[in-house]
Scaffold this motif. Structure first.
Motif, mmCIF file in Angstrom:
data_model
loop_
_atom_site.group_PDB
_atom_site.id
_atom_site.type_symbol
_atom_site.label_atom_id
_atom_site.label_comp_id
_atom_site.label_asym_id
_atom_site.label_seq_id
_atom_site.Cartn_x
_atom_site.Cartn_y
_atom_site.Cartn_z
ATOM 1 N N PRO A 1 0.739 -1.253 0.003
ATOM 2 C CA PRO A 1 0.098 0.026 -0.093
ATOM 3 C C PRO A 1 0.726 1.190 -0.019
ATOM 4 N N LEU A 2 0.303 2.145 -0.821
ATOM 5 C CA LEU A 2 1.279 3.672 -0.706
ATOM 6 C C LEU A 2 1.004 4.339 0.424
ATOM 7 N N TYR A 3 1.799 5.163 0.709
ATOM 8 C CA TYR A 3 1.685 6.072 2.077
ATOM 9 C C TYR A 3 0.891 7.272 1.750
ATOM 10 N N LEU A 4 0.935 7.891 0.700
ATOM 11 C CA LEU A 4 0.288 8.941 -0.001
ATOM 12 C C LEU A 4 -1.240 8.499 -0.824
ATOM 13 N N LYS A 5 -2.178 8.173 0.302
ATOM 14 C CA LYS A 5 -3.446 7.992 -0.219
ATOM 15 C C LYS A 5 -4.360 8.512 0.793
ATOM 16 N N THR A 6 -5.311 8.808 0.106
ATOM 17 C CA THR A 6 -6.725 9.227 1.104
ATOM 18 C C THR A 6 -8.024 9.181 0.469
ATOM 19 N N SER A 7 -9.064 8.895 1.413
ATOM 20 C CA SER A 7 -10.468 8.564 0.894
ATOM 21 C C SER A 7 -10.817 9.998 0.627
ATOM 22 N N CYS A 8 -11.620 9.961 -0.601
ATOM 23 C CA CYS A 8 -12.454 11.441 -1.010
ATOM 24 C C CYS A 8 -14.085 10.524 -1.101
ATOM 25 N N LEU B 1 -10.802 7.158 -4.474
ATOM 26 C CA LEU B 1 -9.548 7.183 -3.802
ATOM 27 C C LEU B 1 -8.569 8.081 -4.304
ATOM 28 N N LEU B 2 -7.789 8.961 -3.394
ATOM 29 C CA LEU B 2 -6.872 9.826 -4.135
ATOM 30 C C LEU B 2 -5.355 9.192 -3.708
ATOM 31 N N TRP B 3 -4.756 8.985 -4.632
ATOM 32 C CA TRP B 3 -3.183 8.413 -4.019
ATOM 33 C C TRP B 3 -2.232 8.787 -4.991
ATOM 34 N N LYS C 1 -7.652 17.402 -0.014
ATOM 35 C CA LYS C 1 -7.209 16.254 0.064
ATOM 36 C C LYS C 1 -5.755 16.281 -0.132
ATOM 37 N N ILE C 2 -5.130 16.707 -1.241
ATOM 38 C CA ILE C 2 -3.895 16.983 -1.814
ATOM 39 C C ILE C 2 -3.078 17.659 -0.324
ATOM 40 N N GLU C 3 -3.702 19.038 0.047
ATOM 41 C CA GLU C 3 -3.160 19.596 1.114
ATOM 42 C C GLU C 3 -2.984 18.805 2.428
ATOM 43 N N GLN C 4 -3.918 18.068 2.514
ATOM 44 C CA GLN C 4 -3.645 17.064 3.835
ATOM 45 C C GLN C 4 -2.386 16.105 3.833
ATOM 46 N N LEU C 5 -2.603 15.730 2.501
ATOM 47 C CA LEU C 5 -1.492 14.737 2.246
ATOM 48 C C LEU C 5 0.027 15.332 2.405
ATOM 49 N N LYS C 6 -0.107 16.402 1.808
ATOM 50 C CA LYS C 6 1.313 17.120 1.676
ATOM 51 C C LYS C 6 1.599 17.507 3.311
#
Length: 92
Positions: free
Chosen positions: A18-25, A29-31, A79-84
């Motif tokens: 599994p990738l570290y940079l992923k989040t649910s929208c 799934l944004l990864w 979500k991109i901002e949250q991942l960064k």
């Protein structure tokens, strides 16, 4: 010897981890493979195509089609901002 890769959302194609940079929208799934890939996706969402990013390699060209729809852009950028933020402010 032939090497094959399996591409699955949110997983590394080489190790199938599994990738570290992923989040649910909502409904998606944004990864991203890494920060460069995440910035590529962000640029694509903001301007329709990544003008200021150098020609990407094979793994940086993936941009999910849903992020460009007008109703999903705001959510994708948040979500991109949250991942960064999670990368730069994670505990070490």
């Amino acid at each position: 010897m032939e090497i094959s890769f399996e591409f699955k959302e949110g997983f590394d194609p080489f190790f199938n981890l599994p990738l570290y940079l992923k989040t649910s929208c909502p409904n998606h799934l944004l990864w991203a493979y890494n920060l460069e890939h995440l910035q590529y996706i962000e640029s694509y969402v903001k301007v329709g195509h990544p003008r200021h990013i150098p020609e990407p390699d094979l793994f940086h060209v993936y941009v999910p089609s849903w992020v460009t729809s007008s109703e999903d852009q705001k959510e994708a950028l948040a979500k991109i901002e949250q991942l960064k933020f999670s990368v730069f402010h994670s505990e070490k």
